[in-house]
Every structure is written in structure tokens, then in C-alpha cells.
Design an enzyme around this catalytic site. Structure first.
Site, PDB file in Angstrom:
ATOM      1  N   ASP A 207       0.825  -1.209   0.000  1.00 23.29           N
ATOM      2  CA  ASP A 207       0.000   0.000   0.000  1.00 23.29           C
ATOM      3  C   ASP A 207       0.864   1.266   0.000  1.00 23.29           C
ATOM      4  O   ASP A 207       0.710   2.127   0.856  1.00 23.29           O
ATOM      5  CB  ASP A 207      -0.889  -0.075   1.257  1.00 23.29           C
ATOM      6  CG  ASP A 207      -1.853   1.079   1.352  1.00 23.29           C
ATOM      7  OD1 ASP A 207      -2.284   1.578   0.308  1.00 23.29           O
ATOM      8  OD2 ASP A 207      -2.163   1.475   2.499  1.00 23.29           O
ATOM      9  N   GLU A 451       3.268  -8.480   6.936  1.00 23.35           N
ATOM     10  CA  GLU A 451       1.996  -9.080   6.510  1.00 23.35           C
ATOM     11  C   GLU A 451       2.132 -10.016   5.321  1.00 23.35           C
ATOM     12  O   GLU A 451       1.411  -9.874   4.321  1.00 23.35           O
ATOM     13  CB  GLU A 451       0.970  -7.989   6.202  1.00 23.35           C
ATOM     14  CG  GLU A 451       0.588  -7.167   7.398  1.00 23.35           C
ATOM     15  CD  GLU A 451      -0.589  -6.232   7.137  1.00 23.35           C
ATOM     16  OE1 GLU A 451      -1.010  -6.109   5.976  1.00 23.35           O
ATOM     17  OE2 GLU A 451      -1.079  -5.647   8.103  1.00 23.35           O
ATOM     18  N   TYR A 504      -6.858  -3.560  12.449  1.00 28.35           N
ATOM     19  CA  TYR A 504      -7.591  -2.328  12.113  1.00 28.35           C
ATOM     20  C   TYR A 504      -9.060  -2.464  12.507  1.00 28.35           C
ATOM     21  O   TYR A 504      -9.951  -2.333  11.680  1.00 28.35           O
ATOM     22  CB  TYR A 504      -7.433  -2.036  10.617  1.00 28.35           C
ATOM     23  CG  TYR A 504      -6.045  -1.505  10.293  1.00 28.35           C
ATOM     24  CD1 TYR A 504      -5.779  -0.140  10.358  1.00 28.35           C
ATOM     25  CD2 TYR A 504      -5.009  -2.362   9.979  1.00 28.35           C
ATOM     26  CE1 TYR A 504      -4.516   0.358  10.086  1.00 28.35           C
ATOM     27  CE2 TYR A 504      -3.731  -1.876   9.710  1.00 28.35           C
ATOM     28  CZ  TYR A 504      -3.494  -0.513   9.762  1.00 28.35           C
ATOM     29  OH  TYR A 504      -2.242  -0.022   9.508  1.00 28.35           O
ATOM     30  N   GLU A 540       0.751  -2.046  14.169  1.00 26.52           N
ATOM     31  CA  GLU A 540      -0.036  -1.080  13.364  1.00 26.52           C
ATOM     32  C   GLU A 540      -1.439  -1.002  13.921  1.00 26.52           C
ATOM     33  O   GLU A 540      -2.008  -2.035  14.317  1.00 26.52           O
ATOM     34  CB  GLU A 540      -0.158  -1.531  11.894  1.00 26.52           C
ATOM     35  CG  GLU A 540       1.051  -1.283  11.039  1.00 26.52           C
ATOM     36  CD  GLU A 540       0.853  -1.702   9.583  1.00 26.52           C
ATOM     37  OE1 GLU A 540      -0.286  -1.641   9.078  1.00 26.52           O
ATOM     38  OE2 GLU A 540       1.862  -2.104   8.966  1.00 26.52           O
TER      39      GLU A 540
HETATM   40  C1  GCB Z   1      -1.429  -2.540   6.673  1.00 24.11           C
HETATM   41  C2  GCB Z   1      -0.140  -2.460   5.951  1.00 24.11           C
HETATM   42  C3  GCB Z   1       0.216  -1.034   5.554  1.00 24.11           C
HETATM   43  C4  GCB Z   1      -1.016  -0.316   5.028  1.00 24.11           C
HETATM   44  C5  GCB Z   1      -2.046  -0.244   6.137  1.00 24.11           C
HETATM   45  C6  GCB Z   1      -3.346   0.425   5.673  1.00 24.11           C
HETATM   46  O1  GCB Z   1      -1.711  -3.491   7.338  1.00 24.11           O
HETATM   47  O2  GCB Z   1       0.910  -3.052   6.650  1.00 24.11           O
HETATM   48  O3  GCB Z   1       1.232  -1.085   4.601  1.00 24.11           O
HETATM   49  O4  GCB Z   1      -0.736   0.955   4.546  1.00 24.11           O
HETATM   50  O5  GCB Z   1      -2.345  -1.556   6.553  1.00 24.11           O
HETATM   51  O6  GCB Z   1      -3.503   1.604   5.881  1.00 24.11           O
HETATM   52  O7  GCB Z   1      -4.173  -0.271   5.086  1.00 24.11           O
END
Ligand code: GCB
Length: 652
Positions: A207, A451, A504, A540
């Protein structure tokens, strides 16, 4: 977390040079000036041309490296260091896939071209992704992979004629395949009712924008013909005695003497030794402490190495000085220890990313970022998702910002990218990365990937081998990779020292429902810990936020939602950090560029700072939290504790 994109893919064979790396040999010391060494940076404007021919191979067919680039067609001015993508007004260049050509002439000091006792080295800090280098039309180097430096000894070429300048040509190909790091695929579209003939796009499973070009300095430096090629330092502590183990490799002579001196910050020699390896003992050593953990963080000694070598032409001397921090790192079932004290990572994930220059190195940006990190009270970051510039690592050493050093193993989504061919390349990348960064006290852990598809069958063998190899390269640091798989399915986590997990909640799942975060996060931690009894880092978490969007009650994409989501995470982190959670790294430090997609409004907006480094509301929330955490983990005897006062990063 990037969702997989469906589609047919095929490797764009002719665009890739497709050749394996030679086994790594020798060191990759940062080029420093000394009494015996000079350096000359080649930053500035280079001539540039993208090869827009159908097969992208016109440059090779017409041998553009044989004569000045301007003679084979029109050229553009291209700044170095910089990505080439965003500096122009030509949309085709922004998304260009294939070979681009850089060229520049360098005038050399007379001594470099006439003194045969001088070794002249060309060093490329980072060329993304595959690079071929010629000097005066002669092939001198090839390198696979961005983010890491490579060199060529060009002494013979520049010392063989009357010329006092040399012409450096670098061809760079940004094509990714399932076997590169990061991997990527080329999707050919053959339906002629929808796409023009030969139409293809490059797809990735990561990403961030696949910026390309000469991202870091290209420079020339000299050493004598017998020279200090590599130094490896490990440190330990025995009561108040600092132990510095050194190993030095010499090239160009078998008969030499080595002297080493360890100087303190006032330039006083506190220990000395001789020979290619040994241990220096430093009574009452000043340890290297992380920022906000000690009154005098980041104490650096200097290891001065002096070589005297016998050569056919008489004695030769070489001098190299390496900054050294004395510290220990250890991991228990539930703690991460630095100098024997529990360390809690409160920091960020970053990207090398900015307007116009893309991933090009930029001093003002670097200094701004470190000022922001210290303002925030951040004591750590992860080099998501590739090794950062060496100058970044040097500042971390100097300021005490702890680093989880991550390889470009990002977007490993297909089984093919877990094949033996991919693994072989990944092992080599880890060798290059450890070789470059092994002496940085700030680096406390290696992350081999982000990931990956770690629940696919080949992932078990892949990560077992990769982690074992990394530990063999550097037994002094823990190794991890960052997972998004479930605790039941992940086949790589059995081999890590610390579990790094991304999640997330209420963003990619149950969006809009912050009320589920506490339960889901607590369950996540409990499952991982019950299964493995290893310390855990929330590597994260975050929410997409457009600066200036406000909604109360909070709605997704507003600054209030980002703050609210973070606060829910913090409630659980505050419970679990009393048990086994050893860190939290926000996604992300700043907004950054990505590929275009319906989920990305000109890039990823999960930054707590905008891409221009201005704070969103969440930055103030984190600042308050990080300084509070710093206060709790303060280990120094002194009663003075760190305080977050005004805007000054130096608050005690
Ligand atoms: C993740 C990735 C990261 C992305 C982020 C997102 O898990 O490791 O590279 O930018 O999520 O914002 O989706």
C-alpha cells in the site's frame, strides 16, 4: 491492510533483466572522510531518459551507455536523489514501468586519477529496483533491489587514461515480479475491445506508491589500496564495565597491523586494542539509552581504527572511525529489555515519502521528521516497509530513537512469492541489510517481512529458514516479522522472538463501530499470548483521516474518529502493557502516496501528520500519551523526569 486485487497476471519477461545476485562479499561501511579517505557526492542534476519503446529495450539495443546519453536522443534534467515519478508534467512518466536511464559526468581530482595507490569506489545508495551501471561505457556493477547500497571499484577505469572525468550511466528497471522484494505482477490486458495493443499495468500487494529512480546519493570515495573493508561490533555489559567486541576485515594486504582506540564523547581514549579482533573493556561505561529513558540518552563512543599495511610499494595507512553505542538487548516471555530494563516501544511506523521527491532522500525532511518524533515523545519507529537511508539510522543512533529494521519483504501474497527462488533472494537481502545496519545501536530488532501470506503452507519453511538465517547473521538481536494472520493459522510466528501484530478494528472490519474495539483487541492479545507466551507489539493500528474533516459525533475519515479509535485502543493497551504487550506503533506517522484506488483519496491518510508534516488532532493526543508513558518508564536515578513542555523536544 491491502485487500488482494483479483486479476490475471503474467511476468513481464523482457522488461526484467532476470539475473541472480553474486554471493555477497566484503563490507559496506558508510563512506566517511578520514585522513586517508575522501568523498565526492554526485547529487544534483543528471541527464535522464525513460525507454518508452514497446519492449523497453531500445536502450540496450542501441547501447545508450556507449556514448553520452544526449547523443542517442532527447534527455530530461533529473534531480538526484529523487524519485523520477512526480517531478515532471508528463503523466506517462509518473506511472512508467520499465527501464529508465540516468547519466552524469564527474570531474575527478588529479590525485584520484594519477595515484595508483588510491582506490576509487562508486557507491549507489539506493536504485529502485534493478540497476546496471557503466563507467565510460564499461559495465561495472549490477544490483537487484532498492533500498540498499552497492558499490564498484572503478580505480582501473579512471586511472587508465589521460581523462580527468568519468561518465557514469545507470539503467534502472522498476518492474516487480512474484520473485522480487517487494513482489509485484504485470497484468497484460488482451481484450482489444477494451485496451490498446500491448496494454499492461503493474499490480502490487503493498500500500505505497512504487516510486523509482536514484533515491539516495550516488557518490565516489577513495581508500588506499589496502584498506579497512568491514567492521563488526557487538557490545555487552558486565556490572559497570562496557564490553565492545570488534572484528575488522582488511582487503589488499595480508601483512598489516591494526590498532583500535575507543574515544568517549570528549575525545578521550578510554580503551585500546590491537589486531583484527578483540574485546575492549570500558570501566564505568556510559550506556546507550533510548530517548526519554535516561538523562543522557544515545551516548556514542567513537571507534577509531588505524591500519598500517605493507604493500609492494611500501607501507600504507587507512583510518576509519565508527560511532559505537554500548547497550544490550534481550527478550523474555513478556518483556523487551534494553540494558536490562523493560523497554516499551511508543512510536510510529513511517515511510520514506514526500511531495515531489517521492522516496528521494532529503535532509530538511529528515530533520523535520526527527523534530516531530521528539516533539511527539516517540521513542521508536519501524522502517515500514523497507530499509531507510543510512543517514536516518545515524540520526536514530544520535537521538536514541529505537528502530525495528524491516526488510522490503512486503506484499508477499502469492504462494509463488514463498517459493525457493523467492526465499533465496530474501536471504540475500537480509545479508545486505544486516551487513549495512549491524553496527547501529538504535537497531534493536530485525523484521524480515510485513503481513506476508503466513498462513499458506510454504510459509512455515520459508519463515523458519529466513529467521534462522537472520539470527545466524546476527545472533545479537531478536528477529520478527509483522503478521496480520490469525493466531491459529499463522505458520511463521512460531519462529519469531517478539510477536508483531497489525489490526484495524472498526476500520477494515465493523467500520464505524468503535464500540467493538476493546473486546476485539483484548481477544487478539489474549489469543496470541496464550498460544505463544512471547512479548507482543501492536505494530499497526489507525484510521484514515482527512485533515480538516470534523464530525461530532465522530464519523469515519474525520479527525474525531481517528482520535476516538486511538483512545479505544489505548484503553486495552494500558491493561495489557502491564502483562506482556511491549509496544504500540501508530499507522502512520504521516500521510503518504499510494497507487490510485477507490479507497485512497490521493494516498493513504492514516497519518497523524499530513504529508506536509502538519499535525492532525490525533498527534496531540498521542503526544500527551507518549510523554506520560515516557514518565512511567524513566529509569535514571535522577529525580528529574521528562516532561512535555511547550513545543520544545528537549524538556529536561
Ligand atoms: C497494513 C499495511 C500497511 C497499510 C495499512 C493500511 O496493514 O501493513 O502497509 O498501509 O495496513 O492503511 O491499510
Amino acid at each position: 491492510m491491502l485487500r488482494e486485487r483479483a486479476g490475471v497476471w503474467a511476468v513481464l519477461g523482457p522488461l526484467l533483466w532476470g539475473c541472480g545476485l553474486a554471493l555477497l562479499q566484503g563490507g559496506m561501511l558508510y563512506p566517511r572522510e578520514s585522513r586517508s579517505r575522501e568523498r565526492k557526492e554526485l547529487d544534483g542534476l543528471w541527464s535522464f531518459r525513460a525507454d518508452f519503446s514497446d519492449n523497453r529495450r531500445q536502450g540496450f539495443e542501441q547501447q545508450w551507455y556507449r556514448a553520452p546519453l544526449r547523443e542517442s536522443g532527447p534527455t530530461l534534467d533529473m534531480p538526484v536523489p529523487s524519485s523520477f515519478n512526480d517531478v515532471g508534467q508528463d503523466g506517462r512518466l509518473r506511472s512508467f514501468v520499465g527501464w529508465v536511464w540516468y547519466e552524469r559526468e564527474a570531474t575527478l581530482p588529479q590525485r584520484w586519477t594519477q595515484d595508483l595507490g588510491t582506490r576509487v569506489v562508486l557507491r549507489i545508495g539506493s536504485a529502485h529496483y534493478y540497476a546496471i551501471v557503466w563507467v565510460n561505457g564499461v559495465h561495472v556493477a549490477e544490483h537487484e533491489g532498492g533500498h540498499l547500497p552497492f558499490e564498484a571499484d572503478i580505480s582501473k577505469l579512471v586511472q587508465s587514461g589521460p581523462l580527468s572525468f568519468c561518465r557514469i550511466t545507470i539503467a534502472i528497471n522498476n518492474t516487480l515480479s512474484p520473485y522480487t522484494l517487494p513482489p509485484g505482477t504485470i497484468l497484460y490486458q488482451t481484450d482489444t475491445s477494451k485496451y490498446p495493443k500491448g496494454y499492461f499495468v503493474q499490480n502490487t500487494n503493498f500500500d505505497f506508491f512504487n516510486y523509482a529512480g536514484l533515491h539516495r546519493s550516488v557518490l565516489l570515495y577513495t581508500t588506499p589500496i589496502s584498506y579497512i573493508d568491514d567492521i563488526t561490533i557487538t557490545t555487552d555489559v558486565d556490572r559497570d564495565i562496557g564490553l565492545v567486541n570488534y572484528q575488522i576485515f582488511i582487503q589488499g594486504s595480508e601483512h598489516f597491523q591494526l590498532e583500535v582506540f575507543l574515544l568517549d564523547e570528549d575525545g578521550r581514549a578510554v580503551a585500546q586494542g590491537t589486531g583484527g579482533q578483540g574485546q575492549l573493556q570500558v570501566p564505568r561505561a556510559h550506556l546507550w539509552w533510548p530517548y526519554l529513558m535516561h538523562e543522557h540518552p544515545a551516548y556514542l563512543y567513537s571507534l577509531e581504527v588505524r591500519l598500517t599495511a605493507q604493500t609492494a610499494d611500501g607501507p600504507v595507512s587507512d583510518f576509519y572511525t565508527l560511532p559505537v553505542g554500548i547497550r544490550t538487548v534481550a527478550v523474555t516471555e513478556s518483556q523487551f529489555l534494553i540494558n536490562g530494563k523493560p523497554f516499551y516501544f511508543h512510536g510510529v511506523n513511517k515511510h520514506e515519502d514526500a511531495d515531489i521527491r517521492g522516496k528521494g532522500f532529503d535532509w530538511p525532511l529528515l530533520v523535520k521528521d526527527f523534530n516531530l518524533l521528539r516533539w511527539l515523545g516517540a521513542n521508536a519507529f519501524r522502517t515500514s516497509h523497507y530499509p531507510y537511508a543510512e543517514e536516518v539510522m545515524q540520526l536514530c543512533d544520535r537521538y536514541g530513537i529505537v528502530v525495528i529494521d524491516e526488510s522490503p519483504g512486503v506484499g508477499i501474497a502469492l504462494a509463488q512469492s514463498l517459493s525457493n527462488m523467492s526465499l533465496q533472494h530474501h536471504l540475500e537481502v537480509m545479508e545486505e541489510m544486516v551487513r549495512r545496519d549491524k553496527n547501529h545501536p538504535a537497531v534493536v530488532m530485525w523484521s524480515v517481512a510485513n503481513e506476508p501470506a503466513s498462513s499458506l503452507k510454504p510459509a512455515g519453511y520459508y519463515f523458519k529458514t529466513l529467521i534462522a538465517h537472520t539470527k545466524a547473521l546476527d545472533p545479537s538481536r531478536p528477529v520478527t516479522f509483522v503478521t496480520k494472520s490469525s493466531y491459529e493459522a499463522d505458520l511463521g510466528v512460531p519462529y519469531v522472538d517478539v510477536i508483531c501484530v497489525n489490526s484495524y478494528y472498526s476500520w477494515y472490519h465493523d467500520y464505524g463501530h468503535m464500540e467493538v474495539i476493546q473486546l476485539q483487541l483484548a481477544t487478539q492479545f489474549e489469543n496470541w499470548y496464550r498460544t505463544y507466551q512471547k512479548p507482543i507489539i501492536q505494530s499497526e493500528y489507525g484510521a484514515e483521516t482527512i485533515a480538516g474533516f470534523h464530525q461530532d459525533p465522530p464519523l469515519m475519515f474525520s479527525e474525531e474518529y481517528q482520535k476516538g479509535l486511538l483512545e479505544q485502543y489505548h484503553l486495552v493497551l494500558d491493561q495489557k502493557r502491564k502483562e506482556y504487550v511491549v509496544g504500540e506503533l501508530i499507522w502512520n506517522f504521516a500521510d503518504f502516496m499510494t497507487d490510485q484506488s477507490p479507497q485512497r483519496a490521493i494516498g493513504n491518510r492514516k497519518g497523524i501528520f499530513t504529508r506536509q508534516r502538519q499535525p492532525k488532532s490525533a498527534a496531540f493526543l498521542l503526544r500527551e500519551r507518549y510523554w506520560k508513558l515516557a514518565n512511567e518508564t524513566w529509569h535514571h536515578q535522577s529525580a528529574v523526569k521528562p516532561q512535555c513542555v511547550g513545543n520544545s523536544p528537549f524538556t529536561f
